[in-house]
Design a protein around this motif. Structure first.
Motif, PDB file in Angstrom:
ATOM      1  N   PRO A  65       0.803  -1.226   0.000  1.00 48.95           N
ATOM      2  CA  PRO A  65       0.000   0.000   0.000  1.00 48.95           C
ATOM      3  C   PRO A  65       0.835   1.275   0.000  1.00 48.95           C
TER       4      PRO A  65
ATOM      5  N   GLY B 291      -1.116  -6.502   3.640  1.00 48.00           N
ATOM      6  CA  GLY B 291      -1.064  -5.048   3.634  1.00 48.00           C
ATOM      7  C   GLY B 291      -1.156  -4.434   5.005  1.00 48.00           C
TER       8      GLY B 291
ATOM      9  N   PRO C  38       4.348  -2.867   5.266  1.00 49.66           N
ATOM     10  CA  PRO C  38       3.424  -3.911   4.817  1.00 49.66           C
ATOM     11  C   PRO C  38       3.893  -4.541   3.502  1.00 49.66           C
ATOM     12  N   ARG C  39       3.745  -5.872   3.436  1.00 48.23           N
ATOM     13  CA  ARG C  39       4.069  -6.652   2.240  1.00 48.23           C
ATOM     14  C   ARG C  39       5.566  -6.655   1.924  1.00 48.23           C
TER      15      ARG C  39
END
Length: 307
Positions: free
Chosen positions: A215, A251, A259-260
């Motif tokens: 994101p 995410g 995130p990720r």
């Protein structure tokens, strides 16, 4: 994605295109739009109940709680997506309409590199209730491939849809040769390799194109502490804890990293392993060959002794 693009271009020379129809997919997007329109005036609890009845019949097991969610939490999510659908309807329908042409073109492009591509799972285009742009799901012991037109409409455009399809079609292809497992290293390889292959197929290292900005951009946050991040991954390679998986690949994953970030680590590891190897060879590497190569790639990062 590749340090020497010129060399990679030689290694990834595409095979001649094969005149072959794209594997069929089933679209449930019109059914979703019809349902949302027809039930707009219905009280939400009844609307959610009917949605789950109707769509569980169309795609059994997909529209159900997962990752520890309760029935009540899932019903709230269904209601929220139905309530916000009118504002998203035009983009959703456009994405669903445009997907067919992109899918045919994507399959033709993919088969230039993997002429034996022949997915063995059913493929669906759906409203995913915000869960996914694409991927596979294991439902009642069967693997199903799913594209989410709702998320595609939000995060993809003409610059990313081709590499996105390369990434997802590679997952479908890879599943024929690489036995899935719950250990984190399997996901690190599967996601990292799909990202790396998409880059090789499109001669790009652009993070947006490779979906490494969702994101938010991953590379700028990870690179200054890359060794630390690799050392964080090393003792977790064999973990089957869903929370560990989430910390690397979701995410909203909870870790000291963005995130990720597992996609980026996996991509770098796949690049270390993949540079100089034909794409078809990478796709067909068995797990017992892959894991030692991952461990070797991680050994290049000097980690402090475990406490």
């Amino acid at each position: 994605m590749i340090r020497a693009l010129a060399a990679a271009a030689v290694l990834a020379i595409a095979a001649p295109a094969v005149a072959q129809e794209a594997p069929a997919f089933t679209s449930l997007t019109q059914q979703f739009d019809d349902f949302a329109t027809e039930t707009a005036a219905m009280p939400m609890p009844e609307r959610v109940k009917r949605f789950r009845e109707r769509f569980n019949a169309l795609l059994p097991g997909f529209y159900a709680p997962r990752n520890g969610a309760t029935e009540e939490q899932y019903n709230i999510k269904v209601g929220r997506n139905l309530a916000t659908y009118p504002a998203q309807r035009d983009k959703f329908l456009a994405a669903a309409r445009d997907f067919s042409a992109a899918y045919v073109h994507g399959n033709a492009h993919f088969r230039r590199y993997f002429p034996d591509y022949a997915p063995v799972m059913p493929i669906y285009l759906v409203h995913s209730l915000g869960e996914m742009d694409g991927g596979t799901r294991d439902i009642d012991g069967k693997t199903v491939a799913v594209f989410g037109a709702d998320v595609i409409a939000k995060i993809h455009d003409s610059t990313t849809i081709g590499p996105f399809l390369d990434h997802e079609l590679f997952h479908f292809h890879h599943a024929r040769y690489f036995s899935d497992c719950e250990a984190m290293w399997c996901a690190l390889w599967q996601e990292g390799l799909a990202t790396y292959v998409a880059g090789r197929m499109n001669s790009t290292e652009d993070d947006k194109t490779l979906m490494l900005t969702i994101p938010r951009p991953i590379r700028p946050e990870v690179e200054p502490k890359l060794a630390e991040a690799m050392c964080y991954a090393r003792p977790r390679l064999d973990s089957v804890d869903p929370e560990v998986y989430a910390s690397f690949f979701y995410g909203n994953g909870k870790s000291p990293y963005p995130p990720r970030f597992g996609y980026y680590l996996g991509y770098l590891i796949a690049r270390k392993i993949g540079d100089g190897r034909p794409l078809d060879e990478l796709a067909k590497m068995p797990g017992d060959q892959v894991k030692p190569l991952i461990e070797k790639a991680l050994a290049d990062y000097h980690c402090p002794p475990a406490a």
